[in-house]
Each structure stands twice: as structure tokens, then as C-alpha cells.
Scaffold this motif. Structure first.
Motif, short mmCIF file in Angstrom:
data_model
loop_
_atom_site.label_atom_id
_atom_site.label_comp_id
_atom_site.label_asym_id
_atom_site.label_seq_id
_atom_site.Cartn_x
_atom_site.Cartn_y
_atom_site.Cartn_z
N THR A 66 -23.82 -0.76 -21.84
CA THR A 66 -22.99 -1.45 -20.85
C THR A 66 -21.55 -1.53 -21.31
O THR A 66 -20.61 -1.31 -20.53
N THR A 69 -19.95 1.89 -21.02
CA THR A 69 -19.72 2.22 -19.60
C THR A 69 -18.50 1.48 -19.07
O THR A 69 -17.65 2.06 -18.37
N ARG A 154 -25.06 1.67 -15.29
CA ARG A 154 -24.95 1.75 -16.74
C ARG A 154 -25.26 3.17 -17.20
O ARG A 154 -26.24 3.78 -16.79
N LEU A 155 -24.40 3.70 -18.06
CA LEU A 155 -24.59 5.05 -18.56
C LEU A 155 -25.71 5.09 -19.59
O LEU A 155 -25.91 4.14 -20.36
N SER A 159 -27.63 10.39 -18.28
CA SER A 159 -26.95 10.15 -17.01
C SER A 159 -26.22 11.41 -16.53
O SER A 159 -26.15 12.43 -17.24
N THR A 185 -18.43 12.10 -18.41
CA THR A 185 -19.17 11.07 -19.17
C THR A 185 -19.76 11.61 -20.47
O THR A 185 -20.55 10.93 -21.14
N ARG A 189 -21.57 9.30 -23.14
CA ARG A 189 -23.01 9.46 -23.34
C ARG A 189 -23.33 9.82 -24.78
O ARG A 189 -24.34 9.39 -25.33
#
Length: 508
Positions: A66, A69, A154-155, A159, A185, A189
Motif C-alpha cells: 500500500t 502504491t 493496491r499493487l 499487477s 508499475t 512491483r
């Protein structure tokens, strides 16, 4: 000629059979049960440890994801707001070349696509974005309607490789276009995956530590249980089998349940307790039966000796009297054994029946025993006094039993304290008990012998001839059977005090 190459006929004494044919010692059942108990305990402790580790690792992993992200969203939202401000100024000036240069440099530097739409919905600047992508079209439409951006999911390491950040161009109610950033991302990630890997490694190390700790803890916990199980099994094996009519124990395991292994230990303990109780009862019954069986021959012998008294020659009178005294001593000894066997029966320990028959006034009983023993103490040249600190003291003991208890220390004091000694009878009441003390200032007993006075057949080294050594043990057994106690203490500077403590009857 055939040759014997192994087995019992080998002259060397070496068993040459293949290893698979060699005899093996079977595993003892208690060892298998012990391993099963340890396995179950380890499983339970491992589950609890796993729950504890997961309860820490999972929230930490989600917090890390979180946080990363939000960091990505805030960074790209700031870039989108800056491009929206530049686009609004460029539209007002009618020249988007500076805006295009800025967006292209951003695209070249970060590798992220940027799309700017004007008020008419036409593309003003496009740095690598796919204008036909449904996600891009939806983001542009939402920004042009000045809608609040949707919360970004949330990543996680798995994702989507990109995320869209859209902002309207303009202020207030006037929207002059939209800015969309197609942010990568990949790095976020990767950071999340690395953080989760570190957390997983830490959780695995914690689990390994907890499992090692659980193994040590299980061994520490089960070691006394194993020792108890072995001791119970060894002791039960040495005891005789309970009689067929012996009552079966009510197993603790059946009442309360529990693991099969613990129930097995409880049942073994119950079987041992039954065997011990039955053995003690049989021993007590043997003593009582033997004493009772020997009383009749002794009584017959005493009658025959009495009938021969007139015919005994004068030279044999002393021998005859010694034989008669021995018969009397053996009779008294058998009576003491019978009394002790009765005092130690399980029925004697049942003090739950609250009837008037097993209650008495200790003050009245002490007064009666004082009257009964006064003449004996006077003949022995001793003083007997009674100190009654209370008027009445109801105790949960029958008058006959209390009198039997008190007669023992009174008899001992009268016989062994010595001429000129003073014996006191003291009664006092406390909240839940009544104390009766028989105290004298006689010759006393050596300090190292006081603790042995309630042992069967023990007689003090300074005691006069006579006695069986069963008086105080019988009195102590009678007191304990009624929930009380009998203690012997030395008196300063000399003498002996016997304290009988019995449960008091609550005052109504």
C-alpha cells in the motif's frame, strides 16, 4: 559335502544370517505413545507459531504494498497536475510547442506515455499513448467530466504493468481538456516483490526458530510425563493384581477426555491406585484377621494359666508370673493392632456424615477424662490439672473416640513422666478447630526421638519396661481419620506436650 554357514549351529557363535533375517526388538508401546504425544504437541505448537507469524507477516506485506502504491500514485498525480497547468496555459496562449517539448523530455526520461486532449476532444500532444485503447478513452472521458479519480488498487508483484493517472485541464467548472499519464508499475512491483521476499525469508526464519523452540519445549514438557508413565508402569508391574471384587476406578480420562495418550496414562494411574489401595486394604485386613485369630488362643492360654496358679510350686512362682505377664502383654499388643487396623480403615475417614453421634463437647469429654485419671495420677505421686479456656467446644468427633485419643497421652504421662511431675489438660477453641493439649514437666524424651513417637512399635530409649509402642500411632490415626492431627513437642525446660487438633463444629 554341504556346509552350514550360519544360524545356531555355527561353532564360532556368530550369526551369519542376512541382516534382514536377524531378530529385532519390538518398540515398547509407551515409547510409541510418547512419540505420538510429541508429534501432536509439535503440530499444535507449529500451527500456533504459523498463525502468529502470518498474523505479523501478512499485514506487514500489505502495508508495504500500500505504501509503495501510494508513493507511485502521488508522484504521477503531481506530474499530471503539472502538465494540466502547463496545458491550460498553452491553450490560453494558443501555442502548445513548449508543452510538447516538456512532455517529450518527460517521455524520454521516464519512458512513460503522456496524452493531452484539448477542449474539442482532439489530441493536442501525444507521447507514445494509444488513443484507441479503451482504458485511455475511459480515463479521458472521466477527466473531461471533471470526475473524482477512482482509487487505485493496491499493487502486487503480479499487477498490471501500467496504470493510468488522468487530470482535467482547467479550473472550476470550465474544463479545457484532459491529461493522461500511462505510468509504468514495473519498478514499484519489483520493490514490492523484493520487500515481500525479505518478509517471507524473515517469516521462514521465525518459523524455523519457533519450531526448534517448540521441539525443545515439547521435550521439556513431556520429560516428566515420560518419567511418570515409566514409574507408574514399573510400580504397577510389581503390585499384585486387584481382587475380582475390587471396585473399578472412575477414570479421570473418561470424565474429562483428552488425548488418547494422556487418557492411557490416566487409566494406568487409576489401575495403579486401585492396586495400591487393594494391597493396603488386604494388608490391613491381614493384620486385623491375624490379631483377631490369635486372641482366642491367648485367651485360652490365659485361662489355663489362671487355673494352674494354685498348683504352681513356690520355686516356679516367679517364672509363672513372668509367663502370665507375657500373655497379658501379647494380648494388649493384639488389641492395639486391632484398634490401629480399625482406625485406618477407609470407613473411619468418612467425616461427611454430620450427625449428633460423631459430635461431642470437648470440654465435657476432657472433664470426664480428668475425673477418670485423677486417682491414677495421685497413686503415681503426680498432679493432674485441667485448664478449660472455654465453656464449650463442639468438635466433629464422637465422645468415645475423643476419650480413646486422650487416654493415650494421659496414660503415657502417668507412666513415664515420673513422680512429682505435673500434667496439664488444656482446651482452647479457634475459628475452625479445637485444640486439646496434654502437657507435663516430666523427664521428657530426647530431641532426636520426638519425631519417631508416632511410629508403630517405637518406644523411647528412656521409657520404662512395658508398653507396645502402638498407643500414639493409634491416637494419631484416629485423629487423622476425623480430619484432625496429633503432634508431639518438647516442653522447655523439660517435659512433653501432645497436641490434638480436631475440626470444630460451626456454632449455630
Amino acid at each position: 559335502m554341504a556346509t552350514d554357514t550360519g544360524g545356531d549351529n555355527d561353532p564360532t557363535g556368530i550369526d551369519r544370517r542376512p541382516p534382514t533375517l536377524l531378530s529385532r526388538h519390538p518398540v515398547r508401546p509407551e515409547y510409541a505413545e510418547r512419540r505420538t504425544v510429541r508429534r501432536r504437541l509439535l503440530i499444535a505448537l507449529t500451527v500456533f507459531a504459523a498463525i502468529a507469524v502470518l498474523a505479523f507477516a501478512v499485514p506487514l506485506s500489505l502495508t508495504v504494498a500500500t505504501s509503495r502504491t501510494q508513493e507511485l500514485v502521488l508522484g504521477r498525480s503531481g506530474d499530471a497536475d503539472r502538465f494540466a497547468t502547463l496545458a491550460d496555459a498553452a491553450v490560453a496562449a494558443g501555442d502548445v510547442r513548449a508543452l510538447a517539448d516538456e512532455i517529450n523530455r518527460y517521455h524520454d526520461l521516464y519512458g512513460e506515455n503522456v496524452l493531452v486532449i484539448n477542449a474539442k476532444g482532439a489530441v493536442a500532444v501525444n507521447a507514445g499513448a494509444d488513443v484507441g485503447d479503451a482504458r485511455v478513452v475511459a480515463a479521458v472521458a472521466a477527466a473531461r467530466r471533471n470526475q473524482r479519480p477512482h482509487a487505485v488498487d493496491r499493487l502486487t508483484p503480479w499487477s498490471s504493468p501500467t496504470m493510468l493517472v488522468a487530470r482535467p485541464v482547467g479550473t472550476g467548472l470550465q474544463v479545457n481538456g484532459a491529461v493522461v499519464i500511462e505510468a509504468s508499475t514495473a519498478r514499484a512491483r519489483a520493490d514490492i516483490a523484493w520487500a515481500w521476499l525479505v518478509i517471507a525469508i524473515g517469516a521462514a526464519m521465525a518459523m524455523a526458530f519457533f519450531m526448534a523452540l517448540a521441539l525443545l519445549f515439547s521435550r521439556w514438557v513431556l520429560r516428566p510425563l515420560a518419567a511418570l508413565s515409566d514409574a507408574v508402569a514399573d510400580l504397577t508391574a510389581t503390585l499384585p493384581k486387584p481382587r475380582a471384587d475390587a471396585p473399578a476406578p472412575v477414570s479421570i480420562a473418561r470424565r474429562h477426555g483428552g488425548p488418547p495418550e494422556m487418557r492411557a496414562v490416566a487409566e494406568s494411574f487409576d489401575a495403579m491406585a486401585l492396586a495400591v489401595a487393594d494391597s493396603v486394604d488386604a494388608q490391613r485386613q491381614l493384620v486385623a484377621d491375624t490379631a483377631h485369630a490369635m486372641r482366642n488362643p491367648l485367651a485360652a492360654l490365659a485361662i489355663r494359666l489362671d487355673s494352674l496358679e494354685l498348683d504352681i510350686p513356690e520355686g516356679a512362682v516367679s517364672t509363672f508370673r513372668g509367663a502370665s505377664a507375657e500373655v497379658d502383654r501379647l494380648t494388649a499388643l493384639l488389641d492395639g493392632l486391632l484398634n490401629l487396623a480399625v482406625a485406618e480403615t477407609p470407613a473411619a475417614f468418612d467425616i461427611t456424615t454430620a450427625t449428633a453421634e460423631n459430635h461431642c463437647d470437648a470440654v465435657q469429654v476432657v472433664a470426664d477424662r480428668f475425673d477418670a485419671w485423677c486417682s491414677a495420677f495421685e497413686n503415681a505421686g503426680m498432679d493432674l490439672v485441667a485448664e478449660l479456656a472455654v465453656i464449650t467446644a463442639e468438635t466433629a468427633v464422637s465422645a468415645d473416640v475423643l476419650a480413646q485419643i486422650l487416654d493415650v497421652p494421659l496414660s503415657n504421662s502417668c507412666r513415664y513422666a515420673g513422680a512429682g511431675a505435673r500434667t496439664e489438660l488444656i482446651v482452647s477453641r479457634h475459628d475452625d478447630c479445637v485444640d486439646i493439649i496434654v502437657r507435663d514437666n516430666g523427664s521428657g524424651v530426647p530431641e532426636d526421638e520426638i519425631a519417631k513417637l508416632t511410629t508403630r512399635f517405637f518406644r523411647g530409649s528412656t521409657a520404662a519396661v512395658g508398653g507396645s509402642g502402638l498407643g500414639l500411632p493409634i491416637a494419631a490415626a484416629l485423629a487423622q481419620a476425623r480430619g484432625g492431627s496429633l503432634t508431639v513437642e518438647a516442653v522447655d525446660p523439660r517435659g512433653l506436650a501432645v497436641t490434638v487438633r480436631l475440626p470444630a463444629v460451626p456454632v449455630q
